[in-house]
Design a protein around this motif. Structure first.
Motif, PDB file in Angstrom:
ATOM      1  N   ILE A  11       0.846  -1.183   0.000  1.00  0.00           N
ATOM      2  CA  ILE A  11       0.000   0.000   0.000  1.00  0.00           C
ATOM      3  C   ILE A  11       0.886   1.239   0.000  1.00  0.00           C
ATOM      4  O   ILE A  11       1.996   1.221   0.540  1.00  0.00           O
ATOM      5  CB  ILE A  11      -0.955   0.035   1.213  1.00  0.00           C
ATOM      6  N   ASN A  12       0.407   2.306  -0.625  1.00  0.00           N
ATOM      7  CA  ASN A  12       1.104   3.595  -0.647  1.00  0.00           C
ATOM      8  C   ASN A  12       2.567   3.441  -1.054  1.00  0.00           C
ATOM      9  O   ASN A  12       3.452   4.088  -0.501  1.00  0.00           O
ATOM     10  CB  ASN A  12       0.998   4.295   0.708  1.00  0.00           C
ATOM     11  N   PHE A  13       2.839   2.563  -2.012  1.00  0.00           N
ATOM     12  CA  PHE A  13       4.200   2.204  -2.404  1.00  0.00           C
ATOM     13  C   PHE A  13       4.188   1.925  -3.901  1.00  0.00           C
ATOM     14  O   PHE A  13       3.411   1.112  -4.380  1.00  0.00           O
ATOM     15  CB  PHE A  13       4.606   0.932  -1.641  1.00  0.00           C
ATOM     16  N   ASN A  14       5.005   2.636  -4.654  1.00  0.00           N
ATOM     17  CA  ASN A  14       5.079   2.459  -6.103  1.00  0.00           C
ATOM     18  C   ASN A  14       6.520   2.153  -6.488  1.00  0.00           C
ATOM     19  O   ASN A  14       7.456   2.709  -5.915  1.00  0.00           O
ATOM     20  CB  ASN A  14       4.609   3.724  -6.816  1.00  0.00           C
ATOM     21  N   VAL A  15       6.704   1.290  -7.462  1.00  0.00           N
ATOM     22  CA  VAL A  15       8.038   0.860  -7.853  1.00  0.00           C
ATOM     23  C   VAL A  15       8.144   0.812  -9.374  1.00  0.00           C
ATOM     24  O   VAL A  15       7.151   0.606 -10.069  1.00  0.00           O
ATOM     25  CB  VAL A  15       8.377  -0.522  -7.219  1.00  0.00           C
ATOM     26  N   LYS A  16       9.349   1.037  -9.856  1.00  0.00           N
ATOM     27  CA  LYS A  16       9.619   0.962 -11.293  1.00  0.00           C
ATOM     28  C   LYS A  16      10.944   0.234 -11.492  1.00  0.00           C
ATOM     29  O   LYS A  16      11.950   0.584 -10.887  1.00  0.00           O
ATOM     30  CB  LYS A  16       9.726   2.366 -11.887  1.00  0.00           C
ATOM     31  N   LYS A  17      10.908  -0.807 -12.306  1.00  0.00           N
ATOM     32  CA  LYS A  17      12.126  -1.563 -12.608  1.00  0.00           C
ATOM     33  C   LYS A  17      12.973  -0.745 -13.582  1.00  0.00           C
ATOM     34  O   LYS A  17      12.484  -0.285 -14.604  1.00  0.00           O
ATOM     35  CB  LYS A  17      11.772  -2.921 -13.209  1.00  0.00           C
ATOM     36  N   LEU A  18      14.233  -0.538 -13.249  1.00  0.00           N
ATOM     37  CA  LEU A  18      15.133   0.257 -14.080  1.00  0.00           C
ATOM     38  C   LEU A  18      15.913  -0.596 -15.071  1.00  0.00           C
ATOM     39  O   LEU A  18      16.174  -0.175 -16.187  1.00  0.00           O
ATOM     40  CB  LEU A  18      16.101   1.048 -13.202  1.00  0.00           C
ATOM     41  N   PHE A  19      16.315  -1.796 -14.640  1.00  0.00           N
ATOM     42  CA  PHE A  19      17.062  -2.693 -15.526  1.00  0.00           C
ATOM     43  C   PHE A  19      16.970  -4.119 -15.015  1.00  0.00           C
ATOM     44  O   PHE A  19      16.664  -4.353 -13.860  1.00  0.00           O
ATOM     45  CB  PHE A  19      18.535  -2.278 -15.665  1.00  0.00           C
ATOM     46  N   GLY A  20      17.205  -5.075 -15.898  1.00  0.00           N
ATOM     47  CA  GLY A  20      17.204  -6.493 -15.559  1.00  0.00           C
ATOM     48  C   GLY A  20      18.598  -6.979 -15.227  1.00  0.00           C
ATOM     49  O   GLY A  20      19.504  -6.191 -14.937  1.00  0.00           O
ATOM     50  N   LYS A  21      18.793  -8.269 -15.287  1.00  0.00           N
ATOM     51  CA  LYS A  21      20.050  -8.904 -14.909  1.00  0.00           C
ATOM     52  C   LYS A  21      21.226  -8.332 -15.700  1.00  0.00           C
ATOM     53  O   LYS A  21      21.173  -8.196 -16.916  1.00  0.00           O
ATOM     54  CB  LYS A  21      19.959 -10.411 -15.139  1.00  0.00           C
ATOM     55  N   MET A  22      22.275  -7.984 -14.953  1.00  0.00           N
ATOM     56  CA  MET A  22      23.519  -7.475 -15.531  1.00  0.00           C
ATOM     57  C   MET A  22      24.667  -8.160 -14.804  1.00  0.00           C
ATOM     58  O   MET A  22      25.020  -7.764 -13.685  1.00  0.00           O
ATOM     59  CB  MET A  22      23.624  -5.955 -15.360  1.00  0.00           C
ATOM     60  N   GLY A  23      25.211  -9.209 -15.377  1.00  0.00           N
ATOM     61  CA  GLY A  23      26.270  -9.958 -14.693  1.00  0.00           C
ATOM     62  C   GLY A  23      25.709 -10.631 -13.461  1.00  0.00           C
ATOM     63  O   GLY A  23      24.734 -11.364 -13.527  1.00  0.00           O
ATOM     64  N   GLU A  24      26.303 -10.337 -12.299  1.00  0.00           N
ATOM     65  CA  GLU A  24      25.846 -10.942 -11.048  1.00  0.00           C
ATOM     66  C   GLU A  24      24.713 -10.159 -10.401  1.00  0.00           C
ATOM     67  O   GLU A  24      24.108 -10.628  -9.452  1.00  0.00           O
ATOM     68  CB  GLU A  24      27.013 -11.068 -10.079  1.00  0.00           C
ATOM     69  N   ILE A  25      24.402  -8.966 -10.892  1.00  0.00           N
ATOM     70  CA  ILE A  25      23.306  -8.164 -10.344  1.00  0.00           C
ATOM     71  C   ILE A  25      22.002  -8.667 -10.945  1.00  0.00           C
ATOM     72  O   ILE A  25      21.864  -8.765 -12.161  1.00  0.00           O
ATOM     73  CB  ILE A  25      23.510  -6.669 -10.662  1.00  0.00           C
ATOM     74  N   GLN A  26      21.019  -9.002 -10.087  1.00  0.00           N
ATOM     75  CA  GLN A  26      19.751  -9.569 -10.545  1.00  0.00           C
ATOM     76  C   GLN A  26      18.864  -8.536 -11.232  1.00  0.00           C
ATOM     77  O   GLN A  26      18.247  -8.806 -12.242  1.00  0.00           O
ATOM     78  CB  GLN A  26      18.993 -10.200  -9.384  1.00  0.00           C
ATOM     79  N   ASP A  27      18.748  -7.335 -10.648  1.00  0.00           N
ATOM     80  CA  ASP A  27      17.933  -6.269 -11.221  1.00  0.00           C
ATOM     81  C   ASP A  27      18.113  -5.006 -10.400  1.00  0.00           C
ATOM     82  O   ASP A  27      18.715  -5.022  -9.339  1.00  0.00           O
ATOM     83  CB  ASP A  27      16.451  -6.655 -11.296  1.00  0.00           C
ATOM     84  N   GLY A  28      17.579  -3.908 -10.905  1.00  0.00           N
ATOM     85  CA  GLY A  28      17.618  -2.637 -10.192  1.00  0.00           C
ATOM     86  C   GLY A  28      16.276  -1.949 -10.322  1.00  0.00           C
ATOM     87  O   GLY A  28      15.691  -1.904 -11.399  1.00  0.00           O
ATOM     88  N   SER A  29      15.765  -1.441  -9.214  1.00  0.00           N
ATOM     89  CA  SER A  29      14.461  -0.781  -9.192  1.00  0.00           C
ATOM     90  C   SER A  29      14.534   0.463  -8.322  1.00  0.00           C
ATOM     91  O   SER A  29      15.449   0.623  -7.520  1.00  0.00           O
ATOM     92  CB  SER A  29      13.389  -1.716  -8.608  1.00  0.00           C
ATOM     93  N   ILE A  30      13.562   1.343  -8.477  1.00  0.00           N
ATOM     94  CA  ILE A  30      13.428   2.514  -7.630  1.00  0.00           C
ATOM     95  C   ILE A  30      12.030   2.488  -7.047  1.00  0.00           C
ATOM     96  O   ILE A  30      11.070   2.119  -7.724  1.00  0.00           O
ATOM     97  CB  ILE A  30      13.699   3.817  -8.411  1.00  0.00           C
TER      98      ILE A  30
END
Length: 52
Positions: A11-30
């Protein structure tokens, strides 16, 4: 907010995925919390299957 969504069971929480898997990083969101705070309505874990 274009491209943002509220995940299930949040609730009262919004998210946006910035990028998908990059090497060992699974993803990045804000995340943006609405005035007064927000977040999950129950305990949960992130399984890195969210497609945003």
């Amino acid at each position: 907010m274009e491209g943002f969504m509220t995940p299930p069971k949040h609730i009262n929480f919004n998210v946006k995925k910035l990028f998908g898997k990059m090497g060992e990083i699974q993803d990045g969101s804000i995340a943006c919390l609405e005035n007064g705070g927000g977040g999950p309505t129950e305990n949960h874990v992130h399984m890195h299957e969210w497609k945003g």
